[in-house]
Design a protein around this motif. Structure first.
Motif, mmCIF file in Angstrom:
data_model
loop_
_atom_site.group_PDB
_atom_site.id
_atom_site.type_symbol
_atom_site.label_atom_id
_atom_site.label_comp_id
_atom_site.label_asym_id
_atom_site.label_seq_id
_atom_site.Cartn_x
_atom_site.Cartn_y
_atom_site.Cartn_z
ATOM 1 N N PHE A 152 0.815 -1.220 0.000
ATOM 2 C CA PHE A 152 0.000 0.000 0.000
ATOM 3 C C PHE A 152 0.846 1.268 0.000
ATOM 4 O O PHE A 152 0.384 2.332 0.381
ATOM 5 C CB PHE A 152 -0.947 -0.004 1.214
ATOM 6 N N LEU A 153 2.119 1.151 -0.380
ATOM 7 C CA LEU A 153 2.965 2.334 -0.279
ATOM 8 C C LEU A 153 2.721 3.313 -1.424
ATOM 9 O O LEU A 153 2.328 2.935 -2.523
ATOM 10 C CB LEU A 153 4.449 1.956 -0.188
ATOM 11 N N GLU A 155 4.201 6.365 -3.884
ATOM 12 C CA GLU A 155 5.439 6.919 -4.409
ATOM 13 C C GLU A 155 5.719 8.238 -3.709
ATOM 14 O O GLU A 155 4.793 8.991 -3.392
ATOM 15 C CB GLU A 155 5.323 7.157 -5.920
ATOM 16 N N LYS A 207 -6.619 -5.111 -2.073
ATOM 17 C CA LYS A 207 -5.735 -4.158 -2.751
ATOM 18 C C LYS A 207 -6.503 -3.342 -3.800
ATOM 19 O O LYS A 207 -6.414 -2.112 -3.857
ATOM 20 C CB LYS A 207 -4.589 -4.930 -3.408
ATOM 21 N N ASN A 211 -7.559 0.801 -3.683
ATOM 22 C CA ASN A 211 -7.190 1.787 -4.704
ATOM 23 C C ASN A 211 -8.422 2.352 -5.410
ATOM 24 O O ASN A 211 -8.480 3.545 -5.705
ATOM 25 C CB ASN A 211 -6.216 1.168 -5.711
ATOM 26 N N HIS A 254 -8.284 16.207 -1.705
ATOM 27 C CA HIS A 254 -7.719 17.392 -2.364
ATOM 28 C C HIS A 254 -8.162 17.401 -3.814
ATOM 29 O O HIS A 254 -7.809 16.498 -4.574
ATOM 30 C CB HIS A 254 -6.188 17.377 -2.298
ATOM 31 N N CYS A 263 -0.697 3.395 -10.552
ATOM 32 C CA CYS A 263 -1.571 2.461 -9.829
ATOM 33 C C CYS A 263 -3.055 2.697 -10.050
ATOM 34 O O CYS A 263 -3.749 1.813 -10.545
ATOM 35 C CB CYS A 263 -1.248 2.540 -8.340
HETATM 36 C C1 UGA Z 1 -1.428 4.783 -4.657
HETATM 37 C C2 UGA Z 1 -2.004 4.503 -3.261
HETATM 38 O O1 UGA Z 1 -2.176 5.717 -2.536
HETATM 39 C C3 UGA Z 1 -1.084 3.576 -2.474
HETATM 40 O O2 UGA Z 1 -1.683 3.233 -1.226
HETATM 41 C C4 UGA Z 1 -0.868 2.293 -3.288
HETATM 42 O O3 UGA Z 1 0.028 1.407 -2.633
HETATM 43 C C5 UGA Z 1 -0.293 2.647 -4.634
HETATM 44 O O4 UGA Z 1 -1.203 3.535 -5.316
HETATM 45 C C6 UGA Z 1 -0.117 1.362 -5.403
HETATM 46 O O5 UGA Z 1 -1.127 0.709 -5.718
HETATM 47 O O6 UGA Z 1 1.023 0.923 -5.595
HETATM 48 P P1 UGA Z 1 0.453 6.446 -5.625
HETATM 49 O O7 UGA Z 1 -0.065 6.072 -6.979
HETATM 50 O O8 UGA Z 1 1.915 6.432 -5.377
HETATM 51 O O9 UGA Z 1 -0.209 5.488 -4.496
HETATM 52 O O10 UGA Z 1 -0.005 7.930 -5.351
HETATM 53 P P2 UGA Z 1 -1.131 8.688 -4.513
HETATM 54 O O11 UGA Z 1 -0.491 9.539 -3.493
HETATM 55 O O12 UGA Z 1 -2.175 7.765 -4.059
HETATM 56 O O13 UGA Z 1 -1.720 9.663 -5.640
HETATM 57 C C7 UGA Z 1 -2.377 9.152 -6.794
HETATM 58 C C8 UGA Z 1 -2.965 10.266 -7.608
HETATM 59 O O14 UGA Z 1 -4.067 10.852 -6.946
HETATM 60 C C9 UGA Z 1 -2.005 11.436 -7.882
HETATM 61 O O15 UGA Z 1 -2.160 11.832 -9.215
HETATM 62 C C10 UGA Z 1 -2.443 12.506 -6.902
HETATM 63 O O16 UGA Z 1 -2.139 13.799 -7.339
HETATM 64 C C11 UGA Z 1 -3.928 12.259 -6.880
HETATM 65 N N1 UGA Z 1 -4.567 12.738 -5.633
HETATM 66 C C12 UGA Z 1 -4.313 12.143 -4.451
HETATM 67 C C13 UGA Z 1 -5.464 13.792 -5.708
HETATM 68 O O17 UGA Z 1 -5.738 14.364 -6.790
HETATM 69 N N2 UGA Z 1 -6.086 14.216 -4.562
HETATM 70 C C14 UGA Z 1 -5.848 13.628 -3.363
HETATM 71 O O18 UGA Z 1 -6.452 14.056 -2.362
HETATM 72 C C15 UGA Z 1 -4.938 12.583 -3.302
#
Ligand code: UGA
Length: 436
Positions: A152-153, A155, A207, A211, A254, A263
């Motif tokens: 669940f990490l 990036e 998982k 997501n 956000h 992901c």
């Molecule tokens: C995501 C999940 O958050 C992790 O828990 C999971 O392990 C990972 O996928 C995976 O399956 O490997 P990640 O893709 O690294 O992680 O990034 P996030 O921080 O989740 O952001 C994803 C997208 O959503 C980004 O484009 C971010 O800008 C957007 N986002 C996120 C928003 O537009 N608003 C938010 O409030 C949060």
């Protein structure tokens, strides 16, 4: 414990380095000779804060090593993790399991002792059953337990997420698998991180459900943001107001240009595919995927509107600040920047861009965009400044300098990192997301 990590990409490398840091003996395995050679020299294949130092310290302590030979790497390993890629299969969105199955076969053929085989790659429900079948088919005489342990990490925050997880999910079908996994995660268990044991299929689905739910939460607030703009409300206050309800929670609310990355886009599609295969449609997730896809290009139109509409925009210049799908990564996969840049180019707007870490990855994907040395370089001569990714470096731009360098003081802030009143006071025509 001795751990083998097959696949030294994002998940494999971070997990391997963190397991080594817990004191386990870890071998990271990858077919890519160049990658392994570079890792041995301490050169990371990806940008992730803190990863290089963690790899270096554990390699120096003799707990972390790298090899291209799977047979060599899994020798004596109590747990063999499969952490290879599961990209979207071209054409149908299903997760491509070629690499996972190839590893399973090779593990079965090379195994010289009992072991637990753990799928860490994101894999559709039922993959563990197939991995087990493939290993059994190799005729190995050894006891093998196939376990699911999704990751669940995030990036950019991967090491923190790994070491202080909200939960660890382990899907195991027998006591042997559960016992080895308890040992693997003992340091976190002592840390009081919750560990949830489930069936293997349940774990695989957790998982995707996680997501898809997070993607839904983001898409929901994005549509609320659109409504805020129409009715004159403030989406950040709405998010705060609903997030204080413990049942909803404040995170992932956000509003922005739409989710991207390696992901959410891939996993939502794969979940839909599974749902379709099993005759159990998921209409909410279907809508999320559609809404998010069209949102990215719509952000391009927002910029064009800020330039005075299609006619006025033609021949003008936009500065994109941030290209990666989120900050603290160099990952460009499904980044909103790609659709935004394309929409602008299609409308005859020239595009200059800067990203602190993503330039190398972005260049081949955006050949018509002028890549700049700094944010201020990109801003020079621009008719509109667009904040696409909320890198810290863009949070405190010298607004006077921006005004001097840009052709016009117009900013479209797709991440809401500035306050409308501050920007107005600084003399900018300022457009953000969901703040009417
Ligand atoms: C995501 C999940 O958050 C992790 O828990 C999971 O392990 C990972 O996928 C995976 O399956 O490997 P990640 O893709 O690294 O992680 O990034 P996030 O921080 O989740 O952001 C994803 C997208 O959503 C980004 O484009 C971010 O800008 C957007 N986002 C996120 C928003 O537009 N608003 C938010 O409030 C949060």
């Amino acid at each position: 414990m001795k751990i083998a990590m097959v696949g030294s990409g994002y998940v494999g490398l971070v997990s391997g380095a963190c397991f080594a840091d817990f004191g386990h003996e870890v071998v990271c395995i990858d077919k890519d000779e160049d990658k392994i050679a570079r890792l041995r020299q301490g050169i990371m294949p990806i940008y992730e804060p803190g990863l290089d130092a963690l790899v270096e310290a554990n390699a120096r302590a003799g707990r972390l090593s790298f090899t291209t030979s799977l047979a060599e790497g899994i020798k004596g390993a109590d747990a063999i993790f499969i952490a290879v890629g599961t990209p979207s299969r071209r054409g149908d969105g299903h997760a491509d399991l070629t690499f996972v199955y190839a590893v399973a076969r090779e593990v079965g053929q090379s195994l010289a002792h009992d072991a637990v085989v753990v799928t860490k790659s994101t894999v559709p429900v039922g993959t563990g059953d197939e991995v087990e079948r493939i290993i059994r088919e190799t005729g190995t005489p050894h006891r093998v337990s196939v376990v699911s342990n999704p990751e669940f990490l995030r990036e950019g925050a991967a090491i923190g997420d790994f070491k202080r997880p909200d939960r660890i999910v382990i899907g195991a079908e027998d006591d042997y698998g559960r016992a080895v996994m308890r040992e693997v995660y003992r340091p976190l268990f002592l840390n009081e991180s919750p560990i949830l044991f489930t069936s293997r299929r349940t774990s695989e689905l957790i998982k995707y459900a996680a997501n898809a739910f997070l993607a839904t939460k983001i898409t929901f607030i994005n549509e609320i943001a659109d409504l805020c703009e129409k009715v004159g409300a403030n989406v950040q206050d709405v998010a705060r107001g609903i997030g204080m309800d413990g049942r909803i929670g404040p995170k992932f609310l956000h509003a922005g240009p739409g989710y991207g990355g390696s992901c959410f886009p891939k996993d939502t599609l794969a979940l839909l595919k599974t749902a379709e295969d099993y005759g159990s449609p998921m209409r909410i997730v279907e809508a999320v995927v559609k809404v998010n896809d069209s949102r990215k290009r719509a952000m391009g139109r927002k910029v064009i509107d800020a330039l005075g509409g299609a006619e006025a925009a033609r021949g003008k210049r936009a500065a994109l600040l941030g290209l990666t799908f989120k900050p603290n990564t160099d990952d460009m996969r499904d980044s909103p920047a790609l659709a935004i840049a394309q929409a602008l180019l299609d409308a005859g707007v020239s595009v200059a861009a800067y990203d602190p870490e993503g330039m190398e990855q972005a260049r081949p994907l955006l050949p018509e965009v002028t890549m700049c040395e700094s944010a201020y370089d990109a801003i020079t001569g621009a008719d509109v400044v667009v904040i696409v990714t909320e890198w810290d470096a863009f949070r405190a731009l010298d607004l006077n300098r921006v005004k001097q360098l840009a052709k016009a003081p117009v900013m479209v802030d797709l991440r809401n990192i500035y306050k409308p009143e501050d920007m107005r006071a600084a003399g900018f025509a300022y457009v953000s997301v969901g703040r009417g």
